[in-house]
Design an enzyme around this catalytic site. Structure first.
Site, short mmCIF file in Angstrom:
data_model
loop_
_atom_site.label_atom_id
_atom_site.label_comp_id
_atom_site.label_asym_id
_atom_site.label_seq_id
_atom_site.Cartn_x
_atom_site.Cartn_y
_atom_site.Cartn_z
CD GLN A 43 31.99 47.66 29.93
OE1 GLN A 43 32.82 47.70 29.04
NE2 GLN A 43 32.09 46.82 30.95
CD GLU B 286 35.41 48.71 34.57
OE1 GLU B 286 35.60 47.62 34.02
OE2 GLU B 286 35.66 48.93 35.77
NE ARG C 13 38.62 40.54 39.08
CZ ARG C 13 37.73 39.82 39.75
NH1 ARG C 13 37.61 38.51 39.53
NH2 ARG C 13 36.92 40.37 40.63
CG PHE D 129 39.36 43.59 35.69
CD1 PHE D 129 38.95 44.67 34.93
CD2 PHE D 129 39.89 43.83 36.96
CE1 PHE D 129 39.06 45.98 35.42
CE2 PHE D 129 39.99 45.14 37.46
CZ PHE D 129 39.58 46.20 36.68
CB THR E 276 39.54 43.36 44.02
OG1 THR E 276 39.93 44.14 42.89
CG2 THR E 276 39.46 41.89 43.61
CB ALA F 14 33.51 42.79 38.62
CD GLU G 209 34.84 39.92 34.22
OE1 GLU G 209 34.24 39.91 35.33
OE2 GLU G 209 35.89 40.52 34.03
N1 MTE Z 1 28.50 39.88 26.63
C1 MTE Z 1 28.21 40.63 25.55
N2 MTE Z 1 27.36 40.15 24.64
N3 MTE Z 1 28.78 41.85 25.36
C2 MTE Z 1 29.69 42.37 26.26
O1 MTE Z 1 30.19 43.47 26.07
N4 MTE Z 1 30.92 42.00 28.37
C3 MTE Z 1 31.46 41.01 29.30
C4 MTE Z 1 30.36 40.06 29.77
N5 MTE Z 1 29.60 39.58 28.65
C5 MTE Z 1 30.02 41.58 27.40
C6 MTE Z 1 29.36 40.33 27.56
C7 MTE Z 1 32.09 41.60 30.48
S1 MTE Z 1 33.67 42.15 30.35
C8 MTE Z 1 31.45 41.67 31.68
S2 MTE Z 1 32.23 42.27 33.05
C9 MTE Z 1 30.05 41.25 31.84
O2 MTE Z 1 29.48 40.78 30.63
C10 MTE Z 1 29.23 42.43 32.36
O3 MTE Z 1 27.90 42.17 32.46
P1 MTE Z 1 27.24 41.38 33.70
O4 MTE Z 1 27.93 41.83 34.94
O5 MTE Z 1 25.83 41.78 33.65
O6 MTE Z 1 27.47 39.94 33.42
MO1 MOS Z 2 34.26 43.38 32.47
S1 MOS Z 2 36.25 43.38 31.98
O1 MOS Z 2 34.63 43.50 34.16
O2 MOS Z 2 33.86 44.97 32.00
#
Ligand code: MTE
Ligand code: MOS
Length: 768
Positions: free
Chosen positions: A198, A233, A311, A345, A442, A511, A712
């Site tokens: 990520q 991450e 957080r 998070f 943050t 985030a 999230e």
């Molecule tokens: N959705 C899918 N299908 N796979 C993933 O790994 N990660 C989640 C969320 N949705 C994830 C997911 C997490 S932890 C985050 S922070 C966000 O997607 C990151 O992507 P975005 O900022 O584009 O929403």
């Molecule tokens: Mo999502 S836990 O902020 O990668």
């Protein structure tokens, strides 16, 4: 809004389901490619007295073996504070920590070889739980508090008080694609890294660091991940670094793909939290003072635990106004793998304390928990959080009322009360819980993004940006944003693999801010090119720029119309620059961590869920029978993707709170280390009735097309399931006892709470 507006399938949907989507492990292998495995510490805390690798080197297929001493550059791959050596130097600090690494001609050969090592340890004392760490004052970083008002006096003066405590276990990411990196050495000192990460820019930085070379010599490419969920991450970097060292030493391409069990043992997870609270409240359930102590099991190093516990503290209010409060976060150091980011998070860990407190208050006063929740919601006049941010857009009071009506909460509450008095072995539970989740990193500096957009002379458009695709649909949304911004059809836009040499110095995709940040950067890039084209056309045809428009692939110039590609060709012939870099930084945010006040979040995403469960009181087994969700994504960028994120996030949250039990044995070894003994939700666990609606209201802050982040927040809607299970148990004691339920609420835990409720009832009856 037209409900179908902006609906579009995931850009890789067909490739995902037909197996044509390429992941790192699908890249064709070179004939001289090598594979990596690591030898691991068998003890949680031990000095390494002897590491004899001669038998390892002699194993068939082994090409190279390295230890700490062979790392050419900086051996510490910790993301913020350090403390994460790539290989153990003298002292191992968790079971499974890599002691040495092997590169061999096949993964099998590498795995066999690492077993041949002879290791002698001097065992040291280990700390394995947050409770033990608190006792020993063992922390990875100092504690922090948010303080407001005279909280002790406020609680003392309140007519009612109670205390609560809960142990909330962590969670294994269980991404379908495990951790993997492939490093290809170049002709000089550099490497090209294909990583499932990520955070490509951090992989770049750490690979450069361990090799002792500059950032410009390392390029990292990420087309997609098979899920990240926060687990990629920081945790992807170690694999890339080891593969890079071997690639430089041998001159061969090197792949490091962790088998599932290694991945589960060697990479960080969601933190366990031990939460305690004390609350004072009036006869109507209104909170007058709260103290909360949130102790996180961080594992052996800080990793991202500073921000994660921050957080948790920022979300210990969830959606409720606390008046006087003291919220303290502890970052406990334990001899376990260093825990890391996981969807939410830290937020979910603070919120569960708030939600169980709401139920406790309701049961003490004999109220419906929903009424206690509604009474305490942020609203005008009660709108400043314990950390000093003012809630400006009050979505939840309206959202909750809408969901209460659409889910027929009151009617079902009555039906369930009747059912629970019927003498059946089964009990039903119901709960409506809200979520308010702060959007922004943050760490202020991470709230920036870059993009690179090229228009080619055939009118096709290539878009690149700093975000990564992990299944969440970011590339789909970015493609849609680019098409909308430029005024052309979606089919012209190609979003290409994320690369550190296209858009540099990027933030992790985390985030939930991926589309907020990168979408705005893409918009900035496109606006620049669009303005150049429009100004050129106006000059060329002798009209004002206001008389030129680009819409639906057609360029209108006063009365005349042209196809988009005609104008692009014309612009090229007239030497107009058709490529642009874009940039965005989130406005308005700042936070003073010394004082614990400020505006850490640009805005909040909101939602609420009603869950109904049925529990067999003879065994503690249960099913989630119905879930209704109403969720706030602002003006949706893509309702299909957003609803998918809400459904997926909810079910993942349900897994965390119900069946996924992360367990270590007394020596610090992970027991739940495979799919056989760690139960993630299956299709069968999805609620029988499952309704997801979007709350249609635009973001009051200026964001990409007035949308809100979605990734999230929905995970925390699953707290409704946990609360509903607790509700079913509480019904046994006529809802006047709040069983001290831990998480996950496995059948065993539910059964324990049923028995506590029965004992309580017995006691009340004998006292009567
Ligand atoms: N959705 C899918 N299908 N796979 C993933 O790994 N990660 C989640 C969320 N949705 C994830 C997911 C997490 S932890 C985050 S922070 C966000 O997607 C990151 O992507 P975005 O900022 O584009 O929403
Ligand atoms: Mo999502 S836990 O902020 O990668």
């Amino acid at each position: 809004m037209n409900a179908n507006e902006h609906i579009e399938a995931h850009e890789s949907a067909v490739k995902h389901v037909t197996g044509r989507a390429l992941y790192v492990d699908d890249i064709p292998e070179w004939p001289n490619q090598l594979h990596v495995a690591t030898g691991k510490s068998g003890l949680a805390h031990a000095r390494i007295l002897k590491l004899d690798l001669s038998a390892v080197r002699a194993c068939e297929g082994v090409v190279d073996v390295i230890t700490y001493a062979d790392i050419p550059g900086d051996a510490d791959v910790g993301p913020v504070y350090g403390g994460d050596p790539l290989l153990v130097d003298e002292v191992a600090v968790f079971v499974g920590q890599p002691l040495f690494a092997v590169a061999a001609t096949s993964l099998h050969a590498a795995k066999v070889a690492v077993e041949a090592a002879i290791v002698e340890y001097e065992e040291l004392e280990s700390i394995l739980t947050p409770q033990a760490a608190m006792q020993a004052s063992s922390f990875v970083l100092p504690e922090k508090s948010f303080n407001r008002g005279e909280v002790n006096a406020a609680i003392k003066a309140a007519p009612n008080k109670l205390t609560g405590e809960q142990y909330v276990r962590g969670q294994e990411h269980f991404y379908l694609e495990g951790q993997v990196s492939l490093c290809v050495p170049d002709e000089d000192r550099g490497v090209l890294v294909y990583s499932s990460t990520q955070h490509p820019s951090e992989v770049q930085k750490l690979v450069a660091g361990v090799l002792g070379i500059s950032l410009r010599e390392v390029a990292v490419e990420v087309r997609r991940m098979g899920g990240g969920f926060g687990g990629k991450e920081t945790q992807a970097a170690g694999l890339a670094c080891l593969a890079a060292i071997f690639a430089r030493r041998t001159g061969c391409p090197v792949k490091f793909r962790m088998p599932r069990q290694d991945d589960m043992v060697q990479t960080g997870k969601r933190h366990d939290f031990w939460n305690r609270y004390e609350v004072g409240f009036d006869e109507t359930g209104l909170i007058q003072g709260v103290t909360m102590d949130l102790a996180a099991m961080c594992g052996c190093s800080p990793d991202l635990s500073e921000g994660i516990v921050d957080r948790a503290m920022f979300h210990a209010d969830n959606s409720y106004y606390y008046d006087s409060s003291r919220i303290t976060g502890y970052r406990c150091k334990t001899n376990t793998v260093s825990n890391t980011a996981f969807r939410g998070f830290g937020g979910p860990k603070g919120m569960i304390a708030a939600e169980s407190m709401m139920d406790d208050i309701a049961r003490q006063l004999g109220m419906d928990p929903l009424d206690v929740r509604k009474a305490n919601l942020y609203r005008e006049g009660r709108e400043v959080t314990p950390y000093g941010q003012t809630i400006e857009q009050h979505v939840l009071p309206r959202l909750l009322s809408q969901l209460e009506a659409s889910s027929q909460y009151r009617k079902r509450r009555e039906e369930i009360a009747r059912f629970n008095k019927s003498g059946s072995h089964f009990r039903k539970g119901l709960a409506l819980t809200p979520v308010k989740f702060g959007i922004s990193f943050t760490s202020k500096h991470l709230n920036q993004a870059g993009a690179l957009v090229h228009i080619y002379t055939d009118g096709s458009v290539q878009v690149n940006h700093g975000g990564t695709e992990m299944g969440q649909g970011l590339y789909t949304k970015i493609g849609q944003i680019a098409a909308r911004a430029l005024g052309v059809s979606r089919s012209r836009i190609l979003v290409t693999a994320t690369r550190t040499d296209k858009v540099p110095n990027t933030s992790p995709t985390a985030a939930s801010a991926g589309s907020d940040l990168n979408g705005m950067a893409v918009l900035d890039a496109i606006n620049q090119i669009r303005d150049r084209i429009i100004n050129f056309v106006a000059g060329h045809y002798g009209c004002s720029p206001a008389e030129v428009s680009i819409e639906d692939d057609v360029v209108k110039v006063t009365e005349k119309t042209f196809q988009f590609e005609e104008i692009v060709k014309l612009a090229y012939m007239n030497r107009v620059h058709l490529s642009s870099a874009g940039f965005y930084k989130t406005p308005k945010i700042s936070f003073d961590f010394q004082k614990g006040v400020g505006r850490p979040f640009y805005y909040f995403a909101n939602g609420a869920a009603v869950a109904e469960v049925i529990v067999d009181t003879r065994t503690g087994e249960y099913r989630v029978t119905r879930v209704d969700i109403l969720h706030d994504v602002g003006k949706s960028l893509n309702p299909a993707i957003d609803i998918g994120q809400i459904e997926g996030g909810f079910v993942q949250g349900m897994g965390w709170l119900t069946t996924e039990e992360l367990l270590w044995d007394g020596s610090g070894a992970l027991i739940s280390n495979s799919a056989a003994n760690y139960k993630i939700p299956t299709a069968y666990d999805v609620p029988e009735e499952f309704s997801v609606e979007l709350f249609d209201e635009e973001n009051s802050e200026e964001t990409i097309f007035s949308s809100k982040a979605v990734g999230e927040p929905p995970l925390m809607l699953a707290l409704s399931v946990w609360c509903a299970l607790r509700d079913a148990c509480a019904s046994i004691a006529d809802y006047r006892f709040s069983p001290p339920m831990n998480a996950p609420a496995t059948s065993e835990e539910v059964y324990r709470c049923i028995r506590l409720a029965r004992t309580h009832l017995q006691k009340v009856k004998t006292n009567d």
